[in-house]
Design an enzyme around this catalytic site. Structure first.
Site, mmCIF file in Angstrom:
data_model
loop_
_atom_site.group_PDB
_atom_site.id
_atom_site.type_symbol
_atom_site.label_atom_id
_atom_site.label_comp_id
_atom_site.label_asym_id
_atom_site.label_seq_id
_atom_site.Cartn_x
_atom_site.Cartn_y
_atom_site.Cartn_z
ATOM 1 N N ASP A 172 0.843 -1.196 0.000
ATOM 2 C CA ASP A 172 0.000 0.000 0.000
ATOM 3 C C ASP A 172 0.880 1.249 0.000
ATOM 4 O O ASP A 172 2.022 1.201 -0.478
ATOM 5 C CB ASP A 172 -0.925 -0.028 1.221
ATOM 6 C CG ASP A 172 -2.313 0.507 0.909
ATOM 7 O OD1 ASP A 172 -2.398 1.688 0.532
ATOM 8 O OD2 ASP A 172 -3.296 -0.230 1.047
ATOM 9 N N HIS A 247 -3.933 6.297 2.730
ATOM 10 C CA HIS A 247 -4.629 5.071 2.339
ATOM 11 C C HIS A 247 -4.104 3.841 3.068
ATOM 12 O O HIS A 247 -4.873 3.021 3.591
ATOM 13 C CB HIS A 247 -4.490 4.905 0.822
ATOM 14 C CG HIS A 247 -5.298 3.804 0.211
ATOM 15 N ND1 HIS A 247 -4.853 2.501 0.143
ATOM 16 C CD2 HIS A 247 -6.518 3.805 -0.368
ATOM 17 C CE1 HIS A 247 -5.755 1.753 -0.474
ATOM 18 N NE2 HIS A 247 -6.782 2.530 -0.777
ATOM 19 N N SER A 609 -11.258 -0.710 -1.516
ATOM 20 C CA SER A 609 -10.035 -0.685 -0.704
ATOM 21 C C SER A 609 -10.344 -0.856 0.769
ATOM 22 O O SER A 609 -9.516 -1.358 1.534
ATOM 23 C CB SER A 609 -9.305 0.653 -0.896
ATOM 24 O OG SER A 609 -8.628 0.689 -2.113
#
EC number: 3.4.21.-
Length: 832
Positions: A172, A247, A609
């Site tokens: 990620d 994220h 996600s």
């Protein structure tokens, strides 16, 4: 005698405590209609003062004594202010003050009538008055929605053991190692790093020594491909495992963040957060960057390193930006690297992609990857605004209310001298306070336009909030512009009273009311506002129990494309769906992934996600209970136990359009939700599993026309080494997909009993046939002992020539309570 003594005691207490309790004997029933209210004042609490004082003097005893003396004095002073306020406002009326809050908040709680509470709320020194409410221990809710606290966690000994010993690798954007969600200093027994894990923690600028611990046990970054392209700027892109986007921090916390971490956003406390497997270990492999994303070469290096380090599960909340070219979608570098990871016993979870709701929009292709789509869950933050004509308009926005009515002023009616709508065409978006006349906005609710520019990120709510605060507005309201009609607004945090009205109809109702009483400047006739008033109710308190889950419009859909020409594969995608809309998770304060949460430590995000790490965390619970499960066995346990119904017991629905998705719903099919909605508790006791090994995947790949040289190139193995091939529909998956059924086809499935009970279980087989297809399963009833395997023969026959996909299900119902669900999809039917 006793009664008169009690009365005298109460009266004396009233005198001594400065009217803390004022109730005479002649009106003992006065509190019947009363309730407990919490009143907060605008002045700072004691902690704001204490933080500035220091006892660093060499006369430490004297300094400490002085500090205590000042603290006690200030505490007493704050309490006196509370009591004085009550006396002045309520005079000799009956009330009961319960507590004075002076350290963390400045306020008090009291038993009051509604009229008394309203009078206190009208005072200038009072910040807020709210009705007391029941409080219980809670998270940011998806663990409750998935039944973890009383189900899966309970079976493992509670949240303090859930996922213990399992290592999850995240490919990620990195991680913020300072976030409390990843601390190893939590109550209970200490973390013990699994000896099999051999990963390291990079020490670089931005990721200093001590960043890792016994919870966050590994962190690396991969950027060679980005460097070779000249796109990585080490000063801007955080050339370290640190998360400059947000994220990666979010996904890691959803899967394995610590339990009970307070969620505070824009100064509002919104509950406590927990990952699905709060005791699991985290290893970070950063291969995506905030300015440009990432490249397959770096992703593959990260996957490779994770496998070498000894992770148990890999979470990929990323997808390719296009469908891979070549003879099959499965033959792409990332999927083939993940096949090797599966060979090493690593379970791989990948987001389905946010390219829905069109058919064949899937961005995760291969049968060895567990693909997760996104659904809603049952928590909603509702806000509303009450107009002066008693019309209530609903909306969204994580904001407080205004307590009282305030005048409304439309942004375009509050322009400063020299500014016109023609000069500043986007002035209605409230992005620049210099365009406005503060005197026209002060103390009023500023009404702004939410246009498509907000959706594109050109304009931001955060900037509009700055404008409103600079102009000393009492609140902020957005109505939706026609250019943004149909797009969903999210519960954006606001640090002043505010609301976003997403409905065009309600937006027009607001504007009609405003325009009904316009105010004009004497002489010029210029519109300078309106006599209209409104009160923002606030949207900090969530509501629960709406119809959920439902498949979100953005969640990518099947069927799984076999190649770039859109030929359908005999593989069901997605495998499963999980919560992925409006999900709270940890955030990097320096993250730029969303404008709305910059500077915050938590953010609410939506996308597949977010759904993938929910399943990743639950997979860790399965791995903890069944450490010897293969990746396919974990996938089977998740799939066969999935739920088919929403919280109301009705069929799960799927949104069908991007615009106005809530009015375009229909029942979800397996191409929307795979096997169904994840059921964490049932997945820990699946009864039967469908297992697949590496050799079966290789036989499947070798069955694809022209695949031999490609297989050799990726794996170094020759298809000639495998004596037989295996069609995709014959893979031992816990689902059946037949893209083209010509006449009759028989497929086989092997089931193995892994139930913890040593006794046999007898299963009865039932099925619901797809339209225009007949189904026969044999045996229709069988008994299977622990550790035993049985073969099921599934015969499908096309009854008509039909080119529209149809769906069915096969169910195995055990006499000890196990239910095994097998979804069926048949696309083209050709009767012979």
């Amino acid at each position: 005698m006793e009664e008169s003594t009690l009365v005298r005691f109460v009266f004396l207490l009233c005198l001594v405590s400065s009217s803390v309790f004022c109730l005479d004997d002649s009106d003992q029933n006065a509190t019947v209609s009363s309730a407990v209210y919490i009143v907060t004042l605008k002045n700072r609490p004691l902690v704001h003062f204490s933080g500035r004082e220091s006892s660093s003097s060499k006369h430490s005893l004297t300094a400490t004594s002085y500090h205590i003396y000042r603290t006690l004095n200030r505490s007493a002073s704050i309490i006196r202010v509370h009591d004085s306020l009550l006396r002045k406002v309520l005079r000799k009326e009956n009330y009961l003050k319960l507590y004075s809050y002076h350290y963390l908040i400045n306020g008090f709680s009291a038993v009051l009538t509604r009229k008394q509470a309203d009078r206190l709320a009208a005072r200038e020194e009072v910040d807020n008055v709210v009705l007391d409410f029941p409080v219980e221990k809670a998270t940011t809710h998806t663990p409750q929605f998935l039944g973890l606290p009383r189900g899966a966690w309970l079976r493992d000994g509670g949240s303090e053991y859930a996922g213990e010993g399992v290592v999850i690798g995240f490919i990620d954007t990195g991680i913020d190692p300072t976030h409390p969600s990843f601390s190893d200093k939590i109550p209970g027994h200490t973390y013990s790093i699994p000896p099999r894990f051999t990963g390291v923690c990079e020490v670089t600028i931005g990721f200093p020594p001590g960043s890792c611990n016994r919870k966050l046990i590994g962190a690396r970054h991969f950027a060679e491909s980005a460097l070779s392209r000249g796109v990585l700027n080490s000063s801007q892109d955080d050339a370290s495992p640190f998360d400059g986007e947000g994220h990666g921090t979010h996904t890691a916390s959803v899967a394995a963040g610590n339990h009970g971490i307070p969620v505070v956003v824009a100064g509002h406390h919104l509950g406590n957060a927990s990952g699905m497997a709060p005791r699991a270990h985290i290893a970070i492999y950063k291969a995506l960057y905030k300015r440009f994303g990432g490249f397959a070469a770096d992703i593959i290096a990260a996957i490779d390193q994770a496998a070498q380090d000894g992770v148990d599960i890999i979470n990929l909340s990323i997808t390719p930006n296009r469908r891979p070219p070549g003879i099959a979608t499965f033959f792409n570098p990332i999927d083939m690297a993940l096949l090797s990871a599966v060979k090493a016993g690593i379970f791989v979870v990948q987001a389905a992609g946010n390219t829905g709701p069109a058919p064949k929009s899937m961005s995760s292709f291969s049968p060895w990857i567990f693909t997760v789509g996104a659904t809603s869950h049952d928590r909603v933050y509702s806000n509303s605004i009450i107009l002066g004509n008693n019309v209530t308009i609903p909306g969204v926005g994580l904001a407080s209310g205004t307590r009282t009515m305030h005048k409304l002023v439309l942004a375009t009616h509050a322009l400063g001298n020299g500014t016109t709508v023609m000069d500043a065409i986007y002035v209605g978006e409230c992005q620049d306070s210099s365009s406005f006349d503060q005197k026209l906005v002060h103390g009023k609710i500023l009404v702004c336009s939410y246009t498509v520019r907000f959706i594109l990120g050109v304009s931001t709510i955060k900037q509009a909030l700055i404008t409103a605060k600079n102009l000393t507005a009492a609140g902020l309201v957005f109505y939706i512009d026609p250019s943004a009609t149909g797009f969903q607004m999210t519960s954006t945090p606001m640090d002043i009273p505010g609301i976003l009205i997403s409905s065009p109809q309600y937006s027009q109702a607001l504007l009609r009311y405003y325009n009904s009483s316009l105010l004009r400047e004497n002489g010029s006739g210029k519109i300078v506002g309106s006599a209209s008033v409104a009160r923002i109710v606030g949207g900090m308190k969530p509501t629960y129990g709406i119809t959920a889950p439902k498949v979100m419009y953005f969640s990518a859909r099947g069927p799984d494309p076999e190649d770039d020409s859109f030929v359908d594969a005999d593989i069901m995608k997605p495998n499963l769906v999980a919560p992925g809309n409006a999900i709270w998770g940890a955030w990097s304060p320096l993250g730029i992934g969303t404008n709305d949460f910059q500077g915050e430590r938590f953010a609410m995000e939506s996308g597949t996600s977010m759904s993938a790490p929910h399943v990743t965390g639950i997979a860790a619970l399965i791995k903890q209970k069944f450490p010897h499960f293969t990746p396919a066995a974990i996938a089977s346990a998740l799939s066969t136990t999935a739920s088919l119904s929403d919280r109301k017991g009705e069929h799960i629905m799927a949104q069908r359009t991007v615009l106005n998705p809530d009015i375009s719903q229909s029942p979800a099919t397996p191409f929307d939700m795979g096997s169904g909605f994840v059921n964490a508790t049932a997945a820990l006791d699946p009864g039967l599993i469908f297992d697949i090994g590496y050799n079966e995947y290789m036989k499947f790949l070798c069955s694809i026309n022209g695949s031999s040289p490609v297989v050799l190139n990726y794996t170094g193995e020759s298809c000639s080494a495998y004596n037989s091939s295996l069609a995709a529909s014959d893979l031992n998956l816990p689902s059946v997909t037949i893209a083209k059924l010509v006449g009759t086809r028989t497929v086989l499935r092997w089931v193995t009993n892994i139930a913890t009970t040593a006794t046999n279980e007898t299963y009865t087989v039932g099925w619901m046939t797809p339209d225009s297809v007949s189904v026969k399963v044999s045996p229709a009833k069988f008994t299977i002992g622990n550790g035993q395997t049985r073969v099921l023969s599934l015969v499908f026959r096309a009854m008509k020539n039909v080119s529209i996909a149809s769906f069915g299900r096969i169910g195995l119902f055990g006499d000890r309570g196990h239910v095994v669900n097998i979804p069926v999809a048949v696309i083209y039917k050709i009767a012979v």
